[in-house]
Design an enzyme around this catalytic site. Structure first.
Site, PDB file in Angstrom:
ATOM      1  N   HIS A 211      -5.046  -3.511  21.556  1.00  0.00           N
ATOM      2  CA  HIS A 211      -5.284  -3.633  22.989  1.00  0.00           C
ATOM      3  C   HIS A 211      -4.033  -3.075  23.677  1.00  0.00           C
ATOM      4  CE1 HIS A 211      -5.863  -4.935  26.981  1.00  0.00           C
ATOM      5  NE2 HIS A 211      -4.848  -5.780  26.933  1.00  0.00           N
TER       6      HIS A 211
ATOM      7  N   GLU B 108     -13.741  -8.639  33.289  1.00  0.00           N
ATOM      8  CA  GLU B 108     -13.046  -9.664  34.057  1.00  0.00           C
ATOM      9  C   GLU B 108     -12.964  -9.217  35.521  1.00  0.00           C
ATOM     10  OE1 GLU B 108      -8.676  -9.871  33.372  1.00  0.00           O
ATOM     11  OE2 GLU B 108      -9.148  -8.733  31.568  1.00  0.00           O
TER      12      GLU B 108
ATOM     13  N   CYS C 241      -9.079  -9.681  28.576  1.00  0.00           N
ATOM     14  CA  CYS C 241      -9.355  -8.426  27.850  1.00  0.00           C
ATOM     15  C   CYS C 241     -10.052  -8.656  26.518  1.00  0.00           C
ATOM     16  CB  CYS C 241      -8.056  -7.684  27.599  1.00  0.00           C
ATOM     17  SG  CYS C 241      -7.141  -7.327  29.094  1.00  0.00           S
TER      18      CYS C 241
HETATM   19  P1  HMG Z   1       9.194  -4.420  34.224  1.00  0.00           P
HETATM   20  O1  HMG Z   1       9.812  -5.298  35.241  1.00  0.00           O
HETATM   21  O2  HMG Z   1       8.946  -3.002  34.591  1.00  0.00           O
HETATM   22  O3  HMG Z   1      10.008  -4.518  32.850  1.00  0.00           O
HETATM   23  O4  HMG Z   1       7.831  -5.041  33.775  1.00  0.00           O
HETATM   24  P2  HMG Z   1      11.362  -3.908  32.344  1.00  0.00           P
HETATM   25  O5  HMG Z   1      12.383  -3.834  33.420  1.00  0.00           O
HETATM   26  O6  HMG Z   1      11.676  -4.737  31.140  1.00  0.00           O
HETATM   27  O7  HMG Z   1      11.053  -2.400  31.901  1.00  0.00           O
HETATM   28  C1  HMG Z   1      10.041  -2.071  31.027  1.00  0.00           C
HETATM   29  C2  HMG Z   1      10.607  -1.178  29.914  1.00  0.00           C
HETATM   30  O8  HMG Z   1      11.157   0.007  30.487  1.00  0.00           O
HETATM   31  C3  HMG Z   1      11.735  -1.810  29.085  1.00  0.00           C
HETATM   32  O9  HMG Z   1      11.552  -1.403  27.733  1.00  0.00           O
HETATM   33  C4  HMG Z   1      12.985  -1.153  29.664  1.00  0.00           C
HETATM   34  O10 HMG Z   1      14.076  -1.107  28.739  1.00  0.00           O
HETATM   35  C5  HMG Z   1      12.455   0.231  29.936  1.00  0.00           C
HETATM   36  P3  HMG Z   1      11.553  -2.501  26.551  1.00  0.00           P
HETATM   37  O11 HMG Z   1      12.886  -3.154  26.608  1.00  0.00           O
HETATM   38  O12 HMG Z   1      10.438  -3.461  26.881  1.00  0.00           O
HETATM   39  O13 HMG Z   1      11.297  -1.742  25.332  1.00  0.00           O
HETATM   40  N1  HMG Z   1      13.252   0.994  30.928  1.00  0.00           N
HETATM   41  C6  HMG Z   1      13.509   2.290  30.832  1.00  0.00           C
HETATM   42  N2  HMG Z   1      13.197   3.213  29.878  1.00  0.00           N
HETATM   43  C7  HMG Z   1      13.608   4.499  30.067  1.00  0.00           C
HETATM   44  N3  HMG Z   1      14.337   4.886  31.152  1.00  0.00           N
HETATM   45  C8  HMG Z   1      14.681   4.012  32.114  1.00  0.00           C
HETATM   46  C9  HMG Z   1      14.260   2.634  31.967  1.00  0.00           C
HETATM   47  N4  HMG Z   1      14.431   1.530  32.719  1.00  0.00           N
HETATM   48  C10 HMG Z   1      13.803   0.505  32.078  1.00  0.00           C
HETATM   49  N5  HMG Z   1      15.408   4.428  33.173  1.00  0.00           N
HETATM   50  C11 HMG Z   1       5.903  -5.541  32.492  1.00  0.00           C
HETATM   51  C12 HMG Z   1       7.147  -4.665  32.607  1.00  0.00           C
HETATM   52  C13 HMG Z   1       5.107  -5.140  31.263  1.00  0.00           C
HETATM   53  C14 HMG Z   1       6.323  -7.000  32.367  1.00  0.00           C
HETATM   54  C15 HMG Z   1       5.064  -5.326  33.780  1.00  0.00           C
HETATM   55  O14 HMG Z   1       4.615  -3.981  33.834  1.00  0.00           O
HETATM   56  C16 HMG Z   1       3.846  -6.228  33.888  1.00  0.00           C
HETATM   57  O15 HMG Z   1       3.944  -7.354  34.333  1.00  0.00           O
HETATM   58  N6  HMG Z   1       2.630  -5.720  33.449  1.00  0.00           N
HETATM   59  C17 HMG Z   1       1.384  -6.477  33.508  1.00  0.00           C
HETATM   60  C18 HMG Z   1       1.276  -7.477  32.364  1.00  0.00           C
HETATM   61  C19 HMG Z   1       1.051  -6.831  31.027  1.00  0.00           C
HETATM   62  O16 HMG Z   1       0.593  -5.710  30.926  1.00  0.00           O
HETATM   63  N7  HMG Z   1       1.339  -7.589  29.938  1.00  0.00           N
HETATM   64  C20 HMG Z   1       1.115  -7.100  28.597  1.00  0.00           C
HETATM   65  C21 HMG Z   1       0.761  -8.197  27.593  1.00  0.00           C
HETATM   66  S1  HMG Z   1      -0.565  -9.263  28.160  1.00  0.00           S
HETATM   67  C22 HMG Z   1      -1.997  -8.277  27.969  1.00  0.00           C
HETATM   68  O17 HMG Z   1      -1.965  -7.260  27.340  1.00  0.00           O
HETATM   69  C23 HMG Z   1      -3.236  -8.769  28.629  1.00  0.00           C
HETATM   70  C24 HMG Z   1      -3.663  -7.992  29.865  1.00  0.00           C
HETATM   71  O18 HMG Z   1      -4.220  -6.741  29.487  1.00  0.00           O
HETATM   72  C25 HMG Z   1      -4.643  -8.811  30.700  1.00  0.00           C
HETATM   73  C26 HMG Z   1      -5.898  -9.379  30.041  1.00  0.00           C
HETATM   74  O19 HMG Z   1      -5.909  -9.858  28.907  1.00  0.00           O
HETATM   75  O20 HMG Z   1      -6.921  -9.430  30.751  1.00  0.00           O
HETATM   76  C27 HMG Z   1      -2.485  -7.684  30.782  1.00  0.00           C
END
Ligand code: HMG
Length: 403
Positions: free
Chosen positions: A244, A81, A113
């Site tokens: 994935h 992609e 992906c």
């Molecule tokens: P974010 O704003 O960092 O989310 O975005 P958050 O605030 O919810 O924090 C993430 C995790 O860290 C949470 O854990 C928090 O609790 C934890 P969870 O509740 O999810 O288990 N956390 C902590 N842990 C330990 N110590 C701390 C602490 N503070 C918070 N102090 C998000 C996270 C994944 C949304 C962001 O990184 C993002 O947008 N990523 C890109 C999109 C993505 O990867 N999506 C995955 C599914 S889609 C997919 O896989 C397809 C893709 O590969 C593309 C394609 O197909 O081509 C992306």
């Protein structure tokens, strides 16, 4: 007769950034990235590397390791992609760089992906329909994952490529013919034609992924809704589950969801124990490379076979592929006897030889984009993107540039 992956080879760029350094620069607790997302390091491509050079380097490593004459390849599929042109496919540049013959079906596939799996399944079907002739396909999944600097997606970047030889002598993974697919139009992640970085609705994308996992797994099992009957579970017969992996915590969430859908009544402790045994062993490399989009699932497979292929011989694995937008597939494969002969995909050696850069250097590389040009002195790739001349992208061997 069985069809599957005969051998795999991996390539990741030479440069990497530690997520603890990124956390300090962005003023977030390091545990949020290392435990909350599960990422330790991410691979960074230098300006002289694009998706063509990543794919061609993985392909060259594979053809050499498998001792395959490029003329034997009758189909070359490149899944990505991170395309370099609206019309001209990455695959035809790779075809040229690898010296593959004229009698070859060559094209690029795109569906976020998921395209790596689309290519693998297409190649396997093509090999099965051989009409009595020996057929071998080369499938390469390659990507550079880019999000805006400072955005929530930034710590989930990465870059890399996995090349797979698909044929009738699978020494790495015998593919089962059964699979379950799921698709639907969602706006969880996309990249408009004029943008380098993806747009993502991050939290929603996690939901879409988990919904697609349920849909694909139920389709695999031929069911409308989750099975409730005790003793009918499939996942306890799959010794490892590979997902994935945009970031390792996603695989942890996916594994928990899969156990529930599969009717395994698990409490938190049992789910954590199952995750440690069945899912975590596949995540060691992706935690150090980051998201490689189309290549992510196959980087997990390559690293798993390299680490414990011999012990897994005769065992069955479950694999889940997700592509935003979305399309997903759940399928299984068996590790053949003799896998130790092909288990070295180059992952450990590549990761051990990388150069770590600091955040200012990472930002310079990212902001500079794919300018092309001279490779750095410690460059480990086999091909260089030298730049665009007369509207044409040009590539060379690093040695040829120095000469
Ligand atoms: P974010 O704003 O960092 O989310 O975005 P958050 O605030 O919810 O924090 C993430 C995790 O860290 C949470 O854990 C928090 O609790 C934890 P969870 O509740 O999810 O288990 N956390 C902590 N842990 C330990 N110590 C701390 C602490 N503070 C918070 N102090 C998000 C996270 C994944 C949304 C962001 O990184 C993002 O947008 N990523 C890109 C999109 C993505 O990867 N999506 C995955 C599914 S889609 C997919 O896989 C397809 C893709 O590969 C593309 C394609 O197909 O081509 C992306």
């Amino acid at each position: 007769m069985s069809v599957g992956i005969e051998r795999l080879s991996v390539y990741v760029p030479q440069y990497a950034l530690r997520l603890t350094d990124l956390a300090a620069a962005r003023d977030v607790p390091p545990e949020k990235l290392t435990a909350g997302l599960g990422v330790q390091e991410m691979a960074i491509a230098p300006p002289c590397e694009d998706v063509v050079t990543l794919a061609a380097t993985a392909g060259a490593r594979l053809l050499r390791a498998a001792d395959v004459d490029p003329e034997e390849i009758g189909m070359l599929l490149v899944a990505t992609e991170t395309g370099v042109d609206h019309s001209k496919p990455v695959s035809i540049f790779v075809h040229d760089l690898l010296g593959i013959g004229r009698r070859c079906r060559v094209y690029e596939l795109k569906h976020a992906c998921y395209a790596g799996t689309a290519a693998l399944m297409t190649a396997a079907d093509w090999v099965r329909a051989d009409g009595g002739r020996v057929r071998r396909a080369l499938v390469i999944a390659a990507d550079i994952a880019r999000y805006e600097i400072g955005s929530p997606g930034e710590p989930t970047q990465g870059a890399g490529a996995v090349a797979m030889l698909v044929g009738r002598a699978p020494q790495a993974l015998v593919l089962s013919e059964q699979s379950g697919t799921y698709a639907g139009n969602v706006h969880d992640f996309w990249r408009p034609l004029d943008r380098r970085e993806a747009i993502v609705d991050g939290k929603y994308s996690v939901e879409c992924y988990l919904d697609a996992l349920a849909g694909a797994f139920l389709a695999y099992r031929g069911l409308e809704r989750p099975p409730l009957a005790a003793g009918a579970a499939l996942t306890d017969r799959l010794v490892r589950l590979l997902y994935h992996t945009p970031f390792p915590k996603m695989a942890m969430k996916a594994h928990r969801r899969l156990l529930e859908i599969d009717g395994r009544a698990v409490d938190d402790d049992a789910a954590a124990a199952s995750y440690r045994t069945q899912a975590a062993p596949g995540l060691a490399a992706v935690a150090r490379v980051g998201n490689t989009y189309t290549a992510s699932l196959y980087l997990c497979l390559a690293a798993l076979l390299e680490a414990e292929g011999r012990a897994l011989a005769g065992e069955r694995l479950g694999l889940f592929s997700y592509g935003s937008g979305c399309c997903a597939e759940f399928f299984t494969g068996s590790v053949p006897e003799g896998v130790e002969a092909v288990a070295d995909a180059g992952v450990a050696a590549l990761l051990a030889g990388r150069t770590f850069i600091d955040v200012p250097a990472y930002e310079r590389l990212v902001r500079g984009g794919e300018a092309g040009g001279e490779p750095p002195a410690d460059f480990a790739g086999e091909f260089v993107f030298t730049g665009v001349r007369n509207q044409r992208r040009e590539y060379a061997r690093p040695g040829a540039l120095a000469a």
